[in-house]
Design an enzyme around this catalytic site. Structure first.
Site, PDB file in Angstrom:
ATOM      1  N   PHE A  99       4.193 -90.299 -10.183  1.00 36.74           N
ATOM      2  CA  PHE A  99       3.450 -89.227 -10.834  1.00 36.74           C
ATOM      3  C   PHE A  99       2.001 -89.653 -10.861  1.00 36.74           C
ATOM      4  CE2 PHE A  99       1.481 -87.170 -14.506  1.00 36.74           C
ATOM      5  CZ  PHE A  99       1.732 -85.842 -14.185  1.00 36.74           C
ATOM      6  N   TYR A 154      -2.169 -89.038 -11.443  1.00 37.84           N
ATOM      7  CA  TYR A 154      -3.261 -88.378 -12.143  1.00 37.84           C
ATOM      8  C   TYR A 154      -4.537 -89.044 -11.655  1.00 37.84           C
ATOM      9  CZ  TYR A 154      -6.041 -86.323 -15.869  1.00 37.84           C
ATOM     10  OH  TYR A 154      -6.982 -85.606 -16.560  1.00 37.84           O
ATOM     11  N   SER A 202      -7.397 -90.220  -9.487  1.00 35.40           N
ATOM     12  CA  SER A 202      -7.601 -90.297  -8.043  1.00 35.40           C
ATOM     13  C   SER A 202      -6.306 -90.134  -7.263  1.00 35.40           C
ATOM     14  CB  SER A 202      -8.278 -91.616  -7.675  1.00 35.40           C
ATOM     15  OG  SER A 202      -7.460 -92.704  -8.042  1.00 35.40           O
ATOM     16  N   GLU A 216      -3.629-100.768  -8.982  1.00 33.74           N
ATOM     17  CA  GLU A 216      -3.654-100.312 -10.371  1.00 33.74           C
ATOM     18  C   GLU A 216      -3.472-101.459 -11.368  1.00 33.74           C
ATOM     19  OE1 GLU A 216      -4.411 -97.108 -10.906  1.00 33.74           O
ATOM     20  OE2 GLU A 216      -4.345 -96.670  -8.773  1.00 33.74           O
TER      21      GLU A 216
END
Length: 175
Positions: free
Chosen positions: A13, A15, A17, A73
């Site tokens: 899921f 969001y 970029s 990330e």
């Protein structure tokens, strides 16, 4: 022997970029209770819904994509699992169970937390990184959210977009 057809797809899921382009970091998803803790001056808009994109990754590439995203990330994000909801025939329903999502958590040492919207707008207005101007990132995200779900309204995102555009206009008027 297991074939890729037998493997469960890897779903992310996305969001920020991950909706419109890979590089950059301006926004992140956080839990409501963390928002309430960090953003006392910016109350959580109870009517807002987070709209994003669920990317289904071919099981044959799942390990490679997971490794890439975990590296990309790593600063400020924690990997979690979430159900993804959509609107079907006017009703909200769970469409995907157990999608991977990267969430900003205050217990992560690289998590920056919240800033008042004016401070954040000033920072975005001034900042340029390897992927370009932060304001372009913000505008692309806001446009992507509008296209993704025209009926949605992300009050924080759109207020931030409005303020950064005002800062640009003020700078042009001074020139």
């Amino acid at each position: 022997m297991t074939s890729s057809a037998d493997l469960k797809p890897y779903i992310i899921f996305g969001y920020g970029s991950l909706i419109w382009k890979n590089p950059g970091r301006v926004v992140t998803l956080i839990h409501k209770e963390d928002w309430d803790h960090f953003s006392a001056s910016d109350a959580f808009p109870e009517e807002d819904i987070v709209w994003g994109v669920a990317h289904t990754i071919d099981p044959a590439q799942a390990d490679e994509v997971r490794e890439y995203l975990d590296y990309r990330e790593k600063d400020g994000y924690t990997v979690e699992s979430t159900d993804v909801y959509g609107v079907v025939n006017g009703e909200e329903e769970a469409l995907i169970q157990g999608a991977t999502v990267y969430v900003g958590r205050p217990d992560n040492p690289s998590f920056i937390g919240s800033q008042p919207i004016e401070d954040l707008a000033q920072r975005i207005f001034r900042s340029v990184g390897p992927s370009g101007k932060n304001s372009v990132y913000l505008y692309e995200l806001a446009n992507a959210v509008r296209k993704l779900a025209p009926e949605s309204f992300d009050s924080h995102l759109f207020a931030l977009e409005k303020r950064v555009k005002e800062l640009e206009e003020e700078t042009l008027n001074r020139s």
